[in-house]
Design an enzyme around this catalytic site. Structure first.
Site, PDB file in Angstrom:
ATOM      1  N   CYS A 227     -18.384  -1.023 -34.890  1.00 36.74           N
ATOM      2  CA  CYS A 227     -18.117   0.467 -34.840  1.00 36.74           C
ATOM      3  C   CYS A 227     -17.249   1.049 -35.643  1.00 36.74           C
ATOM      4  CB  CYS A 227     -17.473   0.611 -33.297  1.00 36.74           C
ATOM      5  SG  CYS A 227     -18.464   0.465 -31.848  1.00 36.74           S
TER       6      CYS A 227
ATOM      7  N   GLU B  13     -18.540   3.575 -28.271  1.00 38.72           N
ATOM      8  CA  GLU B  13     -18.874   4.749 -29.056  1.00 38.72           C
ATOM      9  C   GLU B  13     -20.373   4.909 -29.587  1.00 38.72           C
ATOM     10  OE1 GLU B  13     -15.280   1.879 -30.383  1.00 38.72           O
ATOM     11  OE2 GLU B  13     -17.075   1.681 -29.117  1.00 38.72           O
TER      12      GLU B  13
END
Length: 422
Positions: A309, A104
């Site tokens: 994340c 990510e």
């Protein structure tokens, strides 16, 4: 200079694409545009994938009728893979080492490079730039109608990965305490201790538990239940405040799911709560984790200083994906319109809690910033090099199943070139 018509309302934007279309586009892009270098070794390694997809109305929509179906172009503008995060002892003041190589984060860094290039095109008066002049001299804004969808092949590590495990599901963990499974109403008790008469139900020396501790890819310290992060695990550090987390979110997973099914346990995250704030109870069953808390990424041995994340996506949903440097050149932040997750254990409630729900009390933001009501969807398509997919294909193959390579092998791609290694 052409500008696409403004698209109003999330309901309209969702009709332009489906979650499966976004996932398929990203998977095909991964297969055809990224080289073999940086990809997992077949039947031995796995990885995670993330990407940014640009959604733009077709040019002929400007002349179409009001009832004409919206036609759009979908383009992957950045992509990244990776599961690694360096420990704090390896961090450098010079900034020449990338601290966080989760997919990510790699995809978002590549997206920022894409935005910088688009600003260069705009400044050079190129008509194919996604930016147009803003109302303030010297500042730019996104062309009307352009949206960005963030795709991840797996739920982000941290709060979004604390997912209820229902009683009718296959239990990928060793037996939980009978008392906690039968009396979920007591899961939120303030007593952090587990009575001795409960511990006897959890035979940590059993062959099943020993096998899970040795199972490749299962994070250390959470072998007593399946971890959903698909990352490496370990300790934690920096001092970050959770003061903006709503009080109602500082709780364990509810005893029953919205469907009414009993929640007997949770998929666990290897991400650790930041020091100095409320922490996990460690109780057996669904009360093991506190939800809604800030966490740092897992690591092996050496603690990390990188936020999970889930926390980073929540921050991007408030401050934008462009970063502080590019914000000096923009009139307004670049926000995500949607987040799409690939096929994996998933909870819509957990995703919404992690990305938007716990940010509702954030206030006193500069003009133009705010908590976005991002669309969150899941695709039914599985990433072929995810841990689950590789594990299913390798069957009884010898050797351990491990995350792909080291940090330098994380693959990064954006529309400026075919690929770059991080």
């Amino acid at each position: 200079m052409w500008e696409a018509p403004t698209l109003l309302g999330s309901a309209l934007t969702q009709t332009m694409w489906t979650a499966d279309e976004i996932a398929q586009l990203c998977y095909e892009h991964y297969q055809t545009r990224l080289p073999k270098q940086g990809k997992p070794e077949p039947n031995r390694e796995w990885t995670l994938l993330a990407a940014m997809v640009k959604i733009q109305p077709a040019i002929d929509q400007a002349c179409g009728g009001a009832n004409k179906p919206v036609q759009v172009t979908k383009e992957v503008v950045s992509m990244g893979t990776g599961t690694k995060c360096i420990g704090q002892s390896k961090m450098r003041k010079s900034g020449d080492i990338l601290n966080d190589s989760h997919a990510e984060v790699i995809a978002r860094r590549s997206f920022q490079r894409y935005l910088l290039h688009q600003l260069h095109l705009a400044a050079a008066l190129k008509e194919n730039s996604i930016f147009v002049p803003g109302t303030q001299r010297g500042l730019w804004k996104l062309r009307q109608g352009i949206l960005f969808v963030f795709f991840s092949s797996h739920t982000p590590c941290g709060d979004a990965s604390i997912i209820p495990m229902l009683e009718f599901e296959d239990q990928p963990c060793c037996p939980i305490s009978r008392r906690w499974a039968n009396k979920p109403s007591e899961e939120a008790s303030d007593n952090p201790e587990t009575p001795e008469d409960e511990k006897k139900y959890e035979d940590l020396g059993s062959p099943v538990t020993k096998k899970m501790r040795l199972e490749p890819g299962i994070p250390d310290g959470v072998a007593h239940c399946q971890s959903l992060d698909n990352q490496e695990s370990g300790p934690v550090p920096p001092t970050v405040s959770s003061s903006n987390v709503p009080t109602q979110e500082l709780a364990t997973v509810a005893g029953r799911a919205p469907s009414g099914a009993k929640v007997v346990d949770v998929y666990r995250t290897g991400a650790k709560c930041v020091p100095g704030e409320a922490g996990d109870s460690g109780k057996p069953g669904a009360a093991y984790h506190q939800v809604g808390l800030l966490r740092v990424k897992p690591g092996r041995g050496d603690r990390t200083c990188s936020m999970s994340c889930s926390d980073k996506l929540a921050r991007w949903n408030v401050l934008g994906c462009q970063g502080a440097l590019l914000m000096h050149l923009l009139e307004e932040p670049v926000y995500l319109s949607a987040v799409v997750i690939g096929k994996c254990p998933y909870s819509q409630e957990a995703m919404r809690r992690a990305l938007t729900g716990r940010c509702q009390n954030v206030s006193a933001l500069p003009k133009g910033f705010g908590v976005q009501e991002v669309t969150i969807q899941q695709s039914g398509l599985l990433f072929e090099q995810s841990r689950g997919a590789v594990q299913a294909k390798r069957a009884d193959s010898p050797g351990r199943l491990v995350p792909c390579g080291a940090d330098p092998k994380s693959a990064k791609w954006n529309s400026l070139d075919h690929f770059r290694n991080c």
